[in-house]
Design a protein around this motif. Structure first.
Motif, PDB file in Angstrom:
ATOM      1  N   LEU A  12     -65.001  17.083  -0.574  1.00  0.00           N
ATOM      2  CA  LEU A  12     -63.971  16.131  -1.019  1.00  0.00           C
ATOM      3  C   LEU A  12     -64.495  15.420  -2.257  1.00  0.00           C
ATOM      4  CD1 LEU A  12     -62.813  14.316   2.269  1.00  0.00           C
ATOM      5  CD2 LEU A  12     -61.620  16.126   1.022  1.00  0.00           C
ATOM      6  N   PHE A  13     -63.617  15.185  -3.213  1.00  0.00           N
ATOM      7  CA  PHE A  13     -64.049  14.454  -4.395  1.00  0.00           C
ATOM      8  C   PHE A  13     -64.203  12.981  -4.053  1.00  0.00           C
ATOM      9  CE2 PHE A  13     -59.425  14.339  -4.574  1.00  0.00           C
ATOM     10  CZ  PHE A  13     -59.156  13.025  -4.917  1.00  0.00           C
ATOM     11  N   ALA A  14     -65.082  12.316  -4.768  1.00  0.00           N
ATOM     12  CA  ALA A  14     -65.284  10.885  -4.590  1.00  0.00           C
ATOM     13  C   ALA A  14     -64.106  10.156  -5.217  1.00  0.00           C
ATOM     14  CB  ALA A  14     -66.594  10.462  -5.238  1.00  0.00           C
ATOM     15  N   VAL A  15     -63.515   9.246  -4.476  1.00  0.00           N
ATOM     16  CA  VAL A  15     -62.344   8.505  -4.933  1.00  0.00           C
ATOM     17  C   VAL A  15     -62.749   7.511  -6.015  1.00  0.00           C
ATOM     18  CG1 VAL A  15     -60.548   6.884  -4.206  1.00  0.00           C
ATOM     19  CG2 VAL A  15     -61.186   8.782  -2.724  1.00  0.00           C
ATOM     20  N   ASP A  16     -61.889   7.353  -6.994  1.00  0.00           N
ATOM     21  CA  ASP A  16     -62.076   6.398  -8.088  1.00  0.00           C
ATOM     22  C   ASP A  16     -61.005   5.324  -7.955  1.00  0.00           C
ATOM     23  OD1 ASP A  16     -61.808   5.077 -10.588  1.00  0.00           O
ATOM     24  OD2 ASP A  16     -62.667   6.792 -11.624  1.00  0.00           O
ATOM     25  N   GLU A  17     -61.396   4.077  -7.961  1.00  0.00           N
ATOM     26  CA  GLU A  17     -60.425   2.987  -7.786  1.00  0.00           C
ATOM     27  C   GLU A  17     -59.414   2.901  -8.926  1.00  0.00           C
ATOM     28  OE1 GLU A  17     -64.370   0.895  -8.874  1.00  0.00           O
ATOM     29  OE2 GLU A  17     -63.735   2.778  -8.013  1.00  0.00           O
ATOM     30  N   ASN A  18     -59.734   3.516 -10.066  1.00  0.00           N
ATOM     31  CA  ASN A  18     -58.780   3.519 -11.177  1.00  0.00           C
ATOM     32  C   ASN A  18     -57.640   4.502 -10.950  1.00  0.00           C
ATOM     33  OD1 ASN A  18     -60.235   1.573 -12.682  1.00  0.00           O
ATOM     34  ND2 ASN A  18     -61.675   3.171 -13.269  1.00  0.00           N
ATOM     35  N   THR A  19     -57.903   5.583 -10.228  1.00  0.00           N
ATOM     36  CA  THR A  19     -56.857   6.564  -9.960  1.00  0.00           C
ATOM     37  C   THR A  19     -56.216   6.363  -8.592  1.00  0.00           C
ATOM     38  OG1 THR A  19     -58.503   8.137  -9.161  1.00  0.00           O
ATOM     39  CG2 THR A  19     -57.849   8.299 -11.489  1.00  0.00           C
ATOM     40  N   ASN A  20     -56.863   5.567  -7.721  1.00  0.00           N
ATOM     41  CA  ASN A  20     -56.318   5.259  -6.406  1.00  0.00           C
ATOM     42  C   ASN A  20     -56.426   3.747  -6.189  1.00  0.00           C
ATOM     43  OD1 ASN A  20     -55.636   4.964  -3.727  1.00  0.00           O
ATOM     44  ND2 ASN A  20     -56.950   6.617  -2.992  1.00  0.00           N
ATOM     45  N   PRO A  21     -55.456   2.991  -6.713  1.00  0.00           N
ATOM     46  CA  PRO A  21     -55.530   1.529  -6.639  1.00  0.00           C
ATOM     47  C   PRO A  21     -55.612   0.965  -5.221  1.00  0.00           C
ATOM     48  CG  PRO A  21     -53.715   2.228  -8.062  1.00  0.00           C
ATOM     49  CD  PRO A  21     -54.272   3.455  -7.422  1.00  0.00           C
ATOM     50  N   ALA A  22     -55.131   1.692  -4.221  1.00  0.00           N
ATOM     51  CA  ALA A  22     -55.155   1.195  -2.839  1.00  0.00           C
ATOM     52  C   ALA A  22     -56.576   0.961  -2.341  1.00  0.00           C
ATOM     53  CB  ALA A  22     -54.436   2.180  -1.914  1.00  0.00           C
ATOM     54  N   VAL A  23     -57.523   1.675  -2.897  1.00  0.00           N
ATOM     55  CA  VAL A  23     -58.905   1.544  -2.441  1.00  0.00           C
ATOM     56  C   VAL A  23     -59.664   0.471  -3.222  1.00  0.00           C
ATOM     57  CG1 VAL A  23     -60.052   3.266  -3.909  1.00  0.00           C
ATOM     58  CG2 VAL A  23     -60.789   2.969  -1.549  1.00  0.00           C
ATOM     59  N   GLY A  24     -59.067  -0.042  -4.280  1.00  0.00           N
ATOM     60  CA  GLY A  24     -59.724  -1.032  -5.135  1.00  0.00           C
ATOM     61  C   GLY A  24     -60.272  -2.242  -4.400  1.00  0.00           C
ATOM     62  N   PRO A  25     -59.467  -2.920  -3.555  1.00  0.00           N
ATOM     63  CA  PRO A  25     -59.997  -4.085  -2.834  1.00  0.00           C
ATOM     64  C   PRO A  25     -61.144  -3.737  -1.877  1.00  0.00           C
ATOM     65  CG  PRO A  25     -57.590  -4.080  -2.784  1.00  0.00           C
ATOM     66  CD  PRO A  25     -58.028  -2.765  -3.358  1.00  0.00           C
ATOM     67  N   VAL A  26     -61.065  -2.567  -1.272  1.00  0.00           N
ATOM     68  CA  VAL A  26     -62.136  -2.134  -0.359  1.00  0.00           C
ATOM     69  C   VAL A  26     -63.419  -1.911  -1.151  1.00  0.00           C
ATOM     70  CG1 VAL A  26     -62.843  -0.422   1.359  1.00  0.00           C
ATOM     71  CG2 VAL A  26     -60.423  -1.062   1.155  1.00  0.00           C
ATOM     72  N   PHE A  27     -63.321  -1.196  -2.255  1.00  0.00           N
ATOM     73  CA  PHE A  27     -64.494  -0.964  -3.097  1.00  0.00           C
ATOM     74  C   PHE A  27     -65.053  -2.275  -3.639  1.00  0.00           C
ATOM     75  CE2 PHE A  27     -63.722   3.716  -4.585  1.00  0.00           C
ATOM     76  CZ  PHE A  27     -63.892   4.162  -3.289  1.00  0.00           C
ATOM     77  N   ALA A  28     -64.179  -3.207  -4.008  1.00  0.00           N
ATOM     78  CA  ALA A  28     -64.635  -4.499  -4.524  1.00  0.00           C
ATOM     79  C   ALA A  28     -65.482  -5.217  -3.479  1.00  0.00           C
ATOM     80  CB  ALA A  28     -63.446  -5.352  -4.947  1.00  0.00           C
ATOM     81  N   HIS A  29     -65.048  -5.182  -2.212  1.00  0.00           N
ATOM     82  CA  HIS A  29     -65.826  -5.831  -1.148  1.00  0.00           C
ATOM     83  C   HIS A  29     -67.154  -5.110  -0.942  1.00  0.00           C
ATOM     84  CE1 HIS A  29     -66.661  -8.270   2.339  1.00  0.00           C
ATOM     85  NE2 HIS A  29     -67.007  -7.159   2.964  1.00  0.00           N
ATOM     86  N   ILE A  30     -67.130  -3.791  -0.957  1.00  0.00           N
ATOM     87  CA  ILE A  30     -68.372  -3.028  -0.786  1.00  0.00           C
ATOM     88  C   ILE A  30     -69.339  -3.354  -1.924  1.00  0.00           C
ATOM     89  CG2 ILE A  30     -69.364  -0.701  -0.796  1.00  0.00           C
ATOM     90  CD1 ILE A  30     -66.769   0.196   0.699  1.00  0.00           C
ATOM     91  N   LYS A  31     -68.852  -3.405  -3.153  1.00  0.00           N
ATOM     92  CA  LYS A  31     -69.712  -3.758  -4.294  1.00  0.00           C
ATOM     93  C   LYS A  31     -70.289  -5.156  -4.128  1.00  0.00           C
ATOM     94  CE  LYS A  31     -67.432  -0.850  -7.733  1.00  0.00           C
ATOM     95  NZ  LYS A  31     -66.492  -0.822  -8.846  1.00  0.00           N
TER      96      LYS A  31
END
Length: 188
Positions: A12-31
């Protein structure tokens, strides 16, 4: 024998928050909690709500248990033995927690360094049993309970469960080591 070069590419490709905005808040918390979003967590970004829950579990076992940093990282590396991705991600954390390179080398070779405390040895033995389908024998469990108490052995169990799940994800999805990381697990 297959080498890292022979290993198949990620499934599976690694998701990018720029192409999948729904994951942006999750990635922000992880960062915010981890400093970055690793390939394995980016690959789980295809299911943002699932990743949020899984990351919360990981956050607990990494930052909120009763286990010392040395015990936590030695336990993780006992589980990561044979998994270059996990070992490479956690060996630096272990070194920061005061684990020596010699102790890491002994662990990588399947041995307990003489410099480990009784508590550290009990955690490693517990992790080794846990990695065998959760089959922690009575003697090993009793030693862990004696060293950590009921709360600590529960935290140890949760830690092992998370990192066994993470290692299984790494293997199932064939997660590739980030290009800015140098493999740290030595062949035995």
């Amino acid at each position: 024998m297959a080498t890292e070069k022979d290993r198949p590419t990620a499934r599976l490709f690694a998701v990018d928050e720029n192409t999948n905005p729904a994951v942006g808040p999750v990635f922000a918390h992880i960062k915010q909690t981890r400093g970055n979003v690793s390939h394995v967590l980016r690959s789980l970004g295809h299911a943002p709500d699932g990743l949020r829950s899984f990351a919360a579990y990981g956050e607990y076992v990494r930052y909120h248990t009763t286990l010392s940093g040395r015990v936590r990282e030695l336990t993780i590396l006992a589980l990561a033995r044979g998994n270059q991705y996990a070992w490479t991600h956690h060996a630096p954390f272990a070194l920061k927690e005061g684990v020596t390179q010699e102790e890491l080398d002994e662990l990588n070779a399947g041995r307990l360094a003489a410099t480990l405390s009784a508590q550290e040895g009990a955690a490693i033995q517990f992790a080794r049993g846990f990695a065998q389908g959760g089959n922690v024998d009575d003697e090993t469990f009793a030693a862990a309970r004696r060293e950590f108490g009921e709360r600590g052995v529960t935290d140890l169990t949760l830690l092992c469960g998370y990192f066994i799940a993470l290692a299984s994800v790494i293997n199932a999805l064939r997660i590739e080591l980030e290009s800015d990381r140098t493999p740290m697990m030595k062949p035995v």
